[in-house]
Design a protein around this motif. Structure first.
Motif, PDB file in Angstrom:
ATOM      1  N   ALA B  37      50.441 -37.342  11.801  1.00  0.00           N
ATOM      2  CA  ALA B  37      50.700 -38.242  10.673  1.00  0.00           C
ATOM      3  C   ALA B  37      50.102 -37.671   9.389  1.00  0.00           C
ATOM      4  O   ALA B  37      50.752 -37.671   8.337  1.00  0.00           O
ATOM      5  N   GLY B  87      55.672 -40.050   8.440  1.00  0.00           N
ATOM      6  CA  GLY B  87      54.232 -39.990   8.676  1.00  0.00           C
ATOM      7  C   GLY B  87      53.670 -41.353   9.044  1.00  0.00           C
ATOM      8  O   GLY B  87      52.904 -41.488   9.995  1.00  0.00           O
ATOM      9  N   PHE B  88      54.081 -42.377   8.299  1.00  0.00           N
ATOM     10  CA  PHE B  88      53.579 -43.719   8.590  1.00  0.00           C
ATOM     11  C   PHE B  88      54.127 -44.242   9.913  1.00  0.00           C
ATOM     12  O   PHE B  88      53.437 -44.947  10.640  1.00  0.00           O
ATOM     13  N   VAL B  90      54.791 -42.399  12.540  1.00  0.00           N
ATOM     14  CA  VAL B  90      53.987 -41.745  13.583  1.00  0.00           C
ATOM     15  C   VAL B  90      52.621 -42.433  13.689  1.00  0.00           C
ATOM     16  O   VAL B  90      52.134 -42.726  14.787  1.00  0.00           O
ATOM     17  N   LEU B  91      52.019 -42.733  12.523  1.00  0.00           N
ATOM     18  CA  LEU B  91      50.705 -43.366  12.503  1.00  0.00           C
ATOM     19  C   LEU B  91      50.747 -44.727  13.206  1.00  0.00           C
ATOM     20  O   LEU B  91      49.883 -45.052  14.027  1.00  0.00           O
ATOM     21  N   THR B  94      51.289 -44.468  17.046  1.00  0.00           N
ATOM     22  CA  THR B  94      50.218 -43.846  17.850  1.00  0.00           C
ATOM     23  C   THR B  94      49.503 -44.857  18.762  1.00  0.00           C
ATOM     24  O   THR B  94      49.404 -44.624  19.971  1.00  0.00           O
TER      25      THR B  94
END
Lengths: 292, 135
Positions: B37, B87-88, B90-91, B94
């Motif tokens: 991320a 990216g967000f 993926v974050l 997680t």
């Protein structure tokens, strides 16, 4: 209009300033075991003139980064109690979803109410920090059927005492209630909820403080995700604002965790209490409309 | 521990702990997820900053609409925003992945109560996704 403390700035300047403040907030959060959320939202609202809800959403996603980053180490060391975490997560996740839903529906466009909601939470953080707690756990708490059946009792290796410490969990039902509240506050205000979960786990459920804070850290990722999914997929996340905030708080929390090895002194704690009380005052003034 | 008697009646450490491999798997999930991320966010932010455009300011102050298609947009500005959204995503996913891993692990050791608990958390996160995608 992009501005910092009422001074107009370019996007690049704004991103750099956001990074800087987020690093500081992340480091302070990790030092105190609070997560950066308590600091980052007021900073975004007051200094960067960001709408409260936008700030809350940016903070909530960055909370996932900071907690997951630090939780990884605790999980491997065996300090996080995974069974207690997964038990309480049921409640925090329901709370997190409710908080986010309340924010995007009932409170949509009512920033002042959100600002006011911050006041008791920040004051509670200050009070908890000021007071501290003398007794960690008791050896024989009142028996708890759920805790027995789910085998929530645990043990951890205390590095300071150099021995394995066992603990018996109690109060699993009040623990669930506290966790639900923590989830609502997390989804609503963009903080992790550790503020409620750590003292709750410690004083109500008889979990040692060190385990409670490592466990809370681990839970926060899932709690924040519950709210963040609602915000992200419904288009409430300001990505260019949240990116430097998340990058800054994640790196700041690593910095803070390093400093944490030498635990915060009394005077440092007092300084944070003052900062938190000032934050509460500013959020209150904003909430009642005396400060824009 | 103050009460010796209490310590004796406690379940053995093997009983109270979770499968050790679970701790390892969760450790790597969290580390890799946050790492990926961070890289995506850095790349997206760099793209947006070094190819400034009119849309940039809006993503600083207002919510960004989310759609799967936006993750792979053609324009330079869209690519930057797409990388940030990725990216967000993926974050946010997680912790969800670590819940999936936990459910599998508890399932393999036939811990029925905890398999049910972790699956319930997973269902709730699914509800959260639906509520976000179809407000």
């Amino acid at each position: 209009m992009l501005e910092f403390a009422t001074i107009p700035v370019s996007p690049l300047e704004l991103v750099l300033l956001l990074l800087l403040f987020a690093i500081a907030a992340g480091a302070m959060g990790a030092l105190l075991g609070l997560g950066g959320g308590v600091f980052i939202v007021p900073v975004l609202v007051v200094l960067f003139a960001v709408n409260v809800q936008t700030a809350v959403v940016a903070s909530l996603v960055s909370v996932i980064g900071t907690s997951s980053g630090s939780a990884a180490a605790y999980v491997r060391e065996g300090l996080s109690d995974l069974r207690v975490a997964m038990f309480l997560e049921i409640a925090t996740v329901i709370g997190g979803i409710s908080g986010a839903l309340i924010s995007v529906t009932i409170l949509a466009g009512r920033s002042q109410l959100l600002a006011l909601a911050f006041v008791p939470v920040v004051l509670l953080a200050a009070a908890l920090m000021y007071r501290g707690r003398a007794v960690d756990t008791v050896p024989n708490p009142s028996p708890d059927r759920w805790a027995d059946r789910l085998r929530l009792h645990g043990q951890y290796y205390d590095t300071a005492r150099q021995e394995t410490v066992e603990y018996r969990v109690t109060g699993s039902r009040p623990g669930l209630a506290i966790s639900w509240c923590a989830g609502v506050v997390s989804g609503l205000l963009g903080i992790g909820g550790g503020l409620f979960v750590v003292p709750g786990m410690n004083s109500v459920m008889n979990v040692p403080l060190r385990v409670a804070s490592a466990t809370s850290n681990f839970m926060i990722g899932v709690t924040a995700t519950a709210g963040a999914l609602v915000y992200l997929l419904s288009g409430h996340l300001a990505v260019a604002l949240a990116a430097p905030v998340a990058l800054g708080t994640v790196s700041g929390s690593f910095l803070g965790a390093r400093l944490h090895r030498t635990s915060p002194t009394q005077s440092l704690k007092l300084l944070f209490v003052v900062i938190l009380v000032l934050t509460a005052v500013v959020m209150f003034l904003r909430g009642v409309g005396w400060l824009v | 521990m103050a009460g010796v008697g209490a310590a004796r009646t406690m379940p053995r450490p093997e009983d109270v702990d979770v499968p050790p491999i679970l701790r390892q798997a969760i450790y790597y999930t969290l580390r890799i997820g946050v790492g990926a991320a961070v890289l995506l966010l850095l790349a997206g932010l760099a793209l947006l900053l070094f190819e400034p455009s009119s849309g940039f300011a809006a993503t600083l102050t207002h919510g960004t609409p989310f759609s799967i298609r936006m993750l792979w947009s053609g324009s330079a500005e869209g690519r930057g925003i797409g990388l940030l959204l990725a990216g967000f995503l993926v974050l946010v996913l997680t912790p969800l992945v670590r819940v999936v891993i936990s459910a599998i692990m508890f399932g393999t050791v036939h811990d029925r109560a905890f398999t049910t608990l972790t699956l319930a958390v997973l269902v709730l996160l699914g509800v959260s996704m639906l509520l976000g995608a179809y407000p």
